[in-house]
Design a protein around this motif. Structure first.
Motif: not given
Length: 67
Positions: A6-8, A11-14, A40-48, A55-59
């Motif tokens: 993930i660090i390497a 991709s902008e989204m996971l 409750k997850l603590g990191f942003p998510v996009c549900v489509i 978002p990788r950076v936010s995670f």
């Protein structure tokens, strides 16, 4: 994906599968939480629809890793 992958990644989204593997939780549980109460997850998510994208950076920041 592992955290190192993930660090390497460039991709902008996971996907939920990527993140679930890295934090050792069930992907379906992560998807369900993202749909019912994402705060409750603590990191942003996009549900489509049925897809959950993170978002990788936010995670990584949530995980304590600066990019």
């Amino acid at each position: 994906m592992t955290m190192q992958e993930i660090i390497a990644s460039s991709s902008e989204m996971l996907t939920a599968d990527d993140v679930a593997t890295a934090i050792k939780v069930a992907p379906q549980g992560l998807r369900q939480q993202a749909k019912t109460d994402p705060s409750k997850l603590g990191f942003p998510v996009c549900v489509i629809g049925t897809r959950v994208l993170i978002p990788r950076v936010s995670f990584l920041r949530w995980f304590g890793i600066e990019t």
